[in-house]
Motif scaffolding. Structure first.
Motif, PDB file in Angstrom:
ATOM      1  N   LYS A   1      -3.702  -3.220  -7.239  1.00 11.46           N
ATOM      2  CA  LYS A   1      -2.861  -3.199  -8.763  1.00 11.46           C
ATOM      3  C   LYS A   1      -1.495  -2.375  -8.342  1.00 11.46           C
ATOM      4  O   LYS A   1      -0.394  -2.719  -8.875  1.00 11.46           O
ATOM      5  CB  LYS A   1      -3.747  -2.699  -9.555  1.00 11.46           C
ATOM      6  CG  LYS A   1      -3.145  -2.445 -10.994  1.00 11.46           C
ATOM      7  CD  LYS A   1      -4.139  -2.068 -12.102  1.00 11.46           C
ATOM      8  CE  LYS A   1      -3.515  -1.998 -13.357  1.00 11.46           C
ATOM      9  NZ  LYS A   1      -2.313  -0.861 -13.569  1.00 11.46           N
ATOM     10  N   GLU A   2      -1.625  -1.146  -7.985  1.00 16.05           N
ATOM     11  CA  GLU A   2      -0.795  -0.392  -7.582  1.00 16.05           C
ATOM     12  C   GLU A   2       0.379  -1.221  -6.622  1.00 16.05           C
ATOM     13  O   GLU A   2       1.670  -0.932  -6.827  1.00 16.05           O
ATOM     14  CB  GLU A   2      -1.243   0.999  -7.008  1.00 16.05           C
ATOM     15  CG  GLU A   2      -1.941   1.862  -7.879  1.00 16.05           C
ATOM     16  CD  GLU A   2      -2.571   2.989  -7.154  1.00 16.05           C
ATOM     17  OE1 GLU A   2      -2.585   4.096  -7.685  1.00 16.05           O
ATOM     18  OE2 GLU A   2      -2.797   2.777  -5.908  1.00 16.05           O
TER      19      GLU A   2
ATOM     20  N   GLU B   1       2.282  -3.494  -8.482  1.00 15.31           N
ATOM     21  CA  GLU B   1       3.275  -3.014  -9.412  1.00 15.31           C
ATOM     22  C   GLU B   1       4.504  -2.495  -8.931  1.00 15.31           C
ATOM     23  O   GLU B   1       5.670  -2.321  -9.573  1.00 15.31           O
ATOM     24  CB  GLU B   1       2.502  -2.028 -10.278  1.00 15.31           C
ATOM     25  CG  GLU B   1       1.448  -2.627 -11.317  1.00 15.31           C
ATOM     26  CD  GLU B   1       0.838  -1.480 -11.987  1.00 15.31           C
ATOM     27  OE1 GLU B   1       0.847  -0.267 -11.504  1.00 15.31           O
ATOM     28  OE2 GLU B   1       0.162  -2.114 -12.921  1.00 15.31           O
ATOM     29  N   ASN B   2       4.517  -2.201  -7.545  1.00 13.60           N
ATOM     30  CA  ASN B   2       5.404  -1.366  -6.850  1.00 13.60           C
ATOM     31  C   ASN B   2       5.684  -1.936  -5.436  1.00 13.60           C
ATOM     32  O   ASN B   2       5.505  -1.072  -4.519  1.00 13.60           O
ATOM     33  CB  ASN B   2       5.408   0.051  -7.024  1.00 13.60           C
ATOM     34  CG  ASN B   2       6.667   0.639  -6.617  1.00 13.60           C
ATOM     35  OD1 ASN B   2       7.738  -0.007  -6.130  1.00 13.60           O
ATOM     36  ND2 ASN B   2       6.630   2.187  -6.739  1.00 13.60           N
TER      37      ASN B   2
END
Length: 279
Positions: A106-107, A110-111
């Protein structure tokens, strides 16, 4: 007994400055935590695993201290998640966090721009995260995929190798639990043990139906799980367990330990204890 026998032949792997020697941990279970943490994690994750160097137990860190920590930042490892249905078990996440900067999928999504440069390894737990071409193309710094477990059917070894990425597995950690369930299944079937991935299951069905083989016991089948209408499930002279041979607390931790040792060896340019090569 197994731990000392299986890993006593492994030499300690010289690691990067500030990292404890995990290969040595296979002989001496008490591994030193070097306390370094990576930065830019979510607040919830920081509070649970203290991965942000700026927190340092709630104290404010001066600029020189921050600079030192930045210089010793841990290599990034991509995992699917922590906890939940498919995530890495929390105790294993804590173990990984001693040697790596944990980055969840997820992290990463997101980036991507920043995280893709940090991720040097992927820890595959229960066949997740899925390793496909799209993911490999988005990880230019990736050097190794550490699989927790022996089977690598879920990994396209040739494709991964084409990206210059190494794959490792954990055969030493599963030797004892695999032998244990093998003995248990042999006793239960009172005849023999066969494993699904290395036999012709159709031939096995026929042999069991015709009593050429009086009984069989399987902990591995193909596919997993078997369809409910599969002929094997209709026989009364077979025992099937749901691939639980290594599903013990000790075995799961030992697989993680071996996977970590493998990944650190790759990142430090040292001999790899358990590398898997494409055929």
């Amino acid at each position: 007994m197994f731990r000392s026998k299986a890993f006593s032949l492994l030499k300690p792997v010289p690691l990067m400055s500030g990292q404890s020697n995990l290969a040595y941990k296979f002989i001496h279970p008490a591994i030193a935590s070097h306390g370094h943490r990576c930065h830019r994690r979510s607040v919830d994750y920081r509070q649970r695993y203290k991965t942000c160097p700026c927190s340092a137990g709630g104290r404010t860190i001066s600029a020189p201290q921050t600079k030192v920590m930045a210089e010793e930042e841990l290599p990034g490892v991509l995992i699917l998640d922590i906890g939940g249905t498919h995530g890495v078990l929390e105790n294993l996440a804590a173990l990984l966090g001693k040697h790596f900067c944990l980055i969840t999928m997820k992290e990463f999504l997101e980036n991507k721009k920043e995280m893709s440069k940090k991720i040097q390894s992927v820890f595959v737990f229960e066949c997740r995260p899925t390793i496909d071409r799209e993911l490999l193309e988005s990880l230019p710094s990736l050097k190794v995929i550490g699989n927790s477990g022996v089977g690598v059917d879920h990994l396209d070894l040739k494709m991964i190798s084409d990206f210059g990425v190494k794959v490792t597995n954990t055969p030493h950690a599963v030797a004892d639990p695999t032998a244990d369930i093998g003995m248990a299944l042999m006793l239960a079937s009172a005849r023999r043990l066969v494993e699904g991935a290395v036999i012709d299951q159709d031939a096995l069905v026929e042999a069991l139906q015709n009593k050429v083989i009086r009984a069989a016991a399987l902990d591995v089948t193909y596919p997993e799980p078997l369809p409910r209408d599969h002929p094997l499930l209709k026989l009364n002279n077979i025992i099937i367990t749901p691939h639980i041979g290594t599903a013990t607390v000790q075995a799961i931790r030992m697989m993680a330990e071996e996977a970590i040792a493998n990944m650190l060896a790759v990142l430090n340019g040292q001999p790899i204890p358990s590398e898997v090569f494409p055929k």
